[in-house]
Motif scaffolding. Structure first.
Motif, mmCIF file in Angstrom:
data_model
loop_
_atom_site.group_PDB
_atom_site.id
_atom_site.type_symbol
_atom_site.label_atom_id
_atom_site.label_comp_id
_atom_site.label_asym_id
_atom_site.label_seq_id
_atom_site.Cartn_x
_atom_site.Cartn_y
_atom_site.Cartn_z
ATOM 1 N N GLU A 349 32.806 -5.038 52.325
ATOM 2 C CA GLU A 349 33.609 -3.809 52.262
ATOM 3 C C GLU A 349 34.099 -3.533 50.851
ATOM 4 N N GLN A 350 34.384 -4.612 50.145
ATOM 5 C CA GLN A 350 34.833 -4.437 48.756
ATOM 6 C C GLN A 350 33.737 -3.790 47.927
ATOM 7 N N GLN A 351 32.538 -4.269 48.174
ATOM 8 C CA GLN A 351 31.421 -3.726 47.410
ATOM 9 C C GLN A 351 31.242 -2.232 47.691
ATOM 10 N N GLN A 352 31.330 -1.906 48.986
ATOM 11 C CA GLN A 352 31.189 -0.499 49.361
ATOM 12 C C GLN A 352 32.276 0.337 48.699
ATOM 13 N N ALA A 353 33.484 -0.191 48.713
ATOM 14 C CA ALA A 353 34.597 0.555 48.130
ATOM 15 C C ALA A 353 34.364 0.769 46.640
ATOM 16 N N ARG A 354 33.862 -0.268 45.976
ATOM 17 C CA ARG A 354 33.627 -0.120 44.534
ATOM 18 C C ARG A 354 32.572 0.938 44.254
ATOM 19 N N LEU A 355 31.530 0.923 45.105
ATOM 20 C CA LEU A 355 30.488 1.934 44.940
ATOM 21 C C LEU A 355 31.081 3.333 45.078
ATOM 22 N N ARG A 356 31.892 3.454 46.105
ATOM 23 C CA ARG A 356 32.515 4.749 46.379
ATOM 24 C C ARG A 356 33.387 5.146 45.189
ATOM 25 N N LEU A 357 34.018 4.188 44.605
ATOM 26 C CA LEU A 357 34.892 4.465 43.472
ATOM 27 C C LEU A 357 34.094 4.987 42.279
ATOM 28 N N THR A 358 32.982 4.345 41.994
ATOM 29 C CA THR A 358 32.182 4.814 40.855
ATOM 30 C C THR A 358 31.649 6.203 41.139
ATOM 31 N N PHE A 432 58.392 1.443 41.355
ATOM 32 C CA PHE A 432 57.383 0.792 40.514
ATOM 33 C C PHE A 432 56.479 1.815 39.842
ATOM 34 N N PRO A 433 56.151 1.573 38.596
ATOM 35 C CA PRO A 433 55.163 2.435 37.970
ATOM 36 C C PRO A 433 53.778 2.072 38.522
ATOM 37 N N THR A 434 52.854 2.980 38.381
ATOM 38 C CA THR A 434 51.511 2.692 38.881
ATOM 39 C C THR A 434 50.772 1.795 37.894
ATOM 40 N N ARG A 435 50.161 0.767 38.449
ATOM 41 C CA ARG A 435 49.372 -0.085 37.556
ATOM 42 C C ARG A 435 47.958 -0.234 38.113
ATOM 43 N N ILE A 436 47.166 0.797 37.935
ATOM 44 C CA ILE A 436 45.770 0.710 38.355
ATOM 45 C C ILE A 436 44.926 0.771 37.102
ATOM 46 N N ARG A 520 42.511 7.013 47.911
ATOM 47 C CA ARG A 520 42.160 6.347 49.172
ATOM 48 C C ARG A 520 41.329 5.105 48.916
ATOM 49 N N VAL A 521 40.361 5.231 48.017
ATOM 50 C CA VAL A 521 39.498 4.083 47.733
ATOM 51 C C VAL A 521 40.319 2.942 47.115
ATOM 52 N N TRP A 522 41.227 3.304 46.218
ATOM 53 C CA TRP A 522 42.067 2.260 45.609
ATOM 54 C C TRP A 522 42.909 1.539 46.657
ATOM 55 N N TYR A 523 43.438 2.344 47.597
ATOM 56 C CA TYR A 523 44.217 1.730 48.684
ATOM 57 C C TYR A 523 43.373 0.751 49.468
ATOM 58 N N LYS A 524 42.155 1.196 49.752
ATOM 59 C CA LYS A 524 41.247 0.358 50.530
ATOM 60 C C LYS A 524 41.001 -0.954 49.785
ATOM 61 N N ASP A 526 42.871 -2.372 47.621
ATOM 62 C CA ASP A 526 44.091 -3.169 47.628
ATOM 63 C C ASP A 526 44.250 -3.919 48.944
ATOM 64 N N GLU A 527 43.990 -3.193 50.004
ATOM 65 C CA GLU A 527 44.112 -3.780 51.332
ATOM 66 C C GLU A 527 43.127 -4.939 51.494
#
Length: 569
Positions: A349-358, A432-436, A520-524, A526-527
């Motif tokens: 799932e992490q891999q999928q999320a990263r793909l989606r992110l790119t 908290f400030p955002t740290r992404i 949404r992808v970042w949340y995913k 993180d989760e």
DNA sequence: CTTTACGAACTT
DNA sequence: AAGTTCGTAAAG
């Protein structure tokens, strides 16, 4: 005084029909428990007398400063009734008369709640005998639950009861009295720090010891609320606290058990162990339990030193651990298998999320490209006119924010502005400030020093911290035109940006669309990271030193003892 | 049955 | 007027 008191108290007594409590103590020459009338107390023996029984009125008593009963004065002729200086006339005249009329002397005063009595004496009321230790106390302990409830000790004033240590031993309701020994112990422990305890500690411990004594010596007194007529000494002792009793019973049990247990152990000399369980009794010294150590143990410890304790602990581990490891390795671990599967799933799932992110990043840049291209278009006047004419001019739409009716032509523009107006008046942030890392233009993140928060709206959608840029006169709308909703035609809207109602703020909305998906992808991600951490943690701890030492796996025989297999199959 | 809460009488 | 502490109802 005591002897005199007991004489009085052991009189006829018990005919107190009018009293609310059957076993209430009795007073006066009449030996009745009634206290709902004016009473006066002897400054020597502290016994109380009904005004009407001895012919003393409240008014008379006000002029008396010190008063002694007949019995005390008979015994000790030096005791003299003393009057207050001013109103002397009245009393001086009346006083001799009283004496003649009554077999017992005269008096001070009191009337149920709120009578005023000399310092030494304490007020008497339905809930205060006026004689016991707690009644005489004047200071609150500042430690009990009731004190802590008080405003003066910073409490909420919800319980509104007086200090437990000041609850009358005789008349206060049982549950309001001293709660348990824990409290007193605590007090003693705290005495170094509390500014109150210095003054009261000894008193309190004495109080407590008396409670304890009363239980041991007078068990018959300890179970009913207010015992029958008993003398003052007994009355004091009669305070019993259920909690203490229970606790002691438990304690006895424990003690017995530990004795039995220790007898089993190799103590041949039949050392009897104390209640404290610290390994030493009556000054007897125990040998340190450390390996090969012959030193005596330290007080309150089983060992002579930290070192010995650690050595024994280490030995224990050497002894037990290998066996446990072997046991662990004998059977496959189901949880471990599940954990591995979960980890695999998480990684996928992490891999999928990263793909989606790119992919989303790509769309982000693509959109910026489109926006730049759109700006290069030129305005074409006629298009806008065609559009406007075809509309039905009578139609109205109600704004979702302000509910005003607006013309459909300008509805989009109006609602967008209207929404921004209201939204900009509120804040939406976190501390908290955002740290992404590697994510541009996601959250607004403007710091609000007043609420000490960072804004958590999407940056492109935050009307509170960013304004839509002013549109130049010659700027073109530039929204990419589409066919069948999704198919781009490759053309751009060429109406003047100021006049185009159809595509109002299209860049903002398109950017928000992309950014929201990125969030949404970042949340995913993180989760998933959190899940991975949990699974890994569980896997690491499963066969960790502590787990191996603490837990044991028992292999059931699948044919006989495994209930599940019997049921399921 | 105990604990909590609170209006109100009473005190300071 | 503010602080204490009682009796009692409601909650646990």
């Amino acid at each position: 005084m005591d002897s005199e008191m007991s004489d009085l108290d052991q009189g006829p007594g018990m005919e107190n029909s009018s009293m609310e409590e059957e076993n209430a103590p009795v007073y006066c020459i009449c030996r009745k428990a009634d206290i709902n009338c004016f009473m006066i107390g002897c400054d020597n023996c502290n016994e109380w007398f009904h005004g009407h029984c001895i012919n003393v009125t409240e008014k008379m008593a006000k002029g008396i400063r010190e008063w002694y009963c007949m019995r005390c004065r008979d015994k000790n002729p030096s005791l003299e009734i003393k009057f207050r200086p001013k109103k002397s006339h009245e009393e001086r005249v009346e006083q001799p008369r009283k004496e003649k009329q009554t077999s017992l002397p005269d008096f001070k005063l009191d009337k149920r709640r709120g009578s005023r009595v000399r310092d030494i004496l304490v007020k008497r009321s339905a809930r205060m005998c006026g004689e016991c230790e707690p009644c005489k106390r004047t200071e609150d302990c500042a430690q009990c639950d009731f004190c802590k409830d008080m405003k003066k000790f910073g409490g909420p004033n919800k319980i509104r009861q007086k200090c437990r240590l000041r609850q009358c031993e005789v008349r206060a309701r049982k549950m309001l009295r001293v709660k348990d020994e824990e409290f007193l112990r605590e007090r003693r422990d705290n005495s170094m720090h509390s500014r109150y305890s210095d003054d009261f500690d000894d008193d309190e411990m004495e109080l407590y010891h008396r409670y304890k004594a009363s239980q041991k010596n007078q068990p018959w007194l300890s179970d009913d609320e207010d015992g029958p007529v008993y003398n003052q000494v007994m009355r004091k002792k009669a305070v019993k606290i259920k909690h203490i009793k229970r606790r002691e019973k438990k304690f006895d049990k424990k003690q017995k058990e530990s004795r039995r247990h220790k007898q089993k152990q190799k103590h041949k000399d039949k050392v009897r162990h104390s209640d404290r369980g610290d390994g030493r009794v009556g000054g007897e010294v125990q040998q340190c339990l450390g390996p090969n150590c012959v030193e005596p143990s330290r007080p309150g410890s089983k060992y002579c030193s930290e070192d010995c304790g650690m050595k024994l602990a280490a030995n224990r581990i050497y002894e037990i651990l290998p066996q446990r490891i072997q046991q662990w390795q004998q059977s496959p671990c189901i949880a471990e298998e599940l954990g591995k599967k979960q980890l695999e799933r998480i990684r996928r799932e992490q891999q999928q999320a990263r793909l989606r992110l790119t992919e989303m990043e790509r769309r982000f840049h693509e959109l910026e490209g489109i926006v730049v291209k759109a700006k290069q278009q030129t305005v074409q006047e006629d298009q806008e006119v065609n559009e406007g004419d075809s509309e039905d001019t009578d139609l109205q739409i109600f704004c979702v924010s302000c509910s005003h009716p607006v013309h459909p032509k300008v509805a989009l523009r109006h609602m967008e502005r209207c929404y921004a107006k209201y939204e900009s008046q509120t804040s939406f942030g976190s501390i908290f400030p955002t740290r992404i890392e590697g994510a541009t233009r996601l959250f607004c993140d403007v710091y609000n020093p007043q609420s000490k928060t960072y804004c958590k709206r999407l940056q492109v959608l935050c009307p509170e911290h960013s304004r839509d840029p002013k549109v130049a006169v010659d700027e073109v709308c530039g929204c990419p035109l589409v066919r069948n909703v999704f198919e781009p035609t490759g053309e751009y809207c060429r109406v003047s940006k100021r006049k185009c109602n159809k595509h109002y703020c299209w860049e903002k909305l398109r950017r928000a669309e992309v950014d929201l998906e990125r969030v949404r992808v970042w949340y995913k991600l993180d989760e998933l990271f959190e899940q991975e951490r949990n699974v890994r943690m569980a896997m690491t701890n499963r066969a960790g030193l502590l787990a191996l030492m603490l837990h044991q796996t028992i292999q059931h025989d699948p044919l006989t003892t495994d209930l599940r297999s019997n049921k399921d199959r």
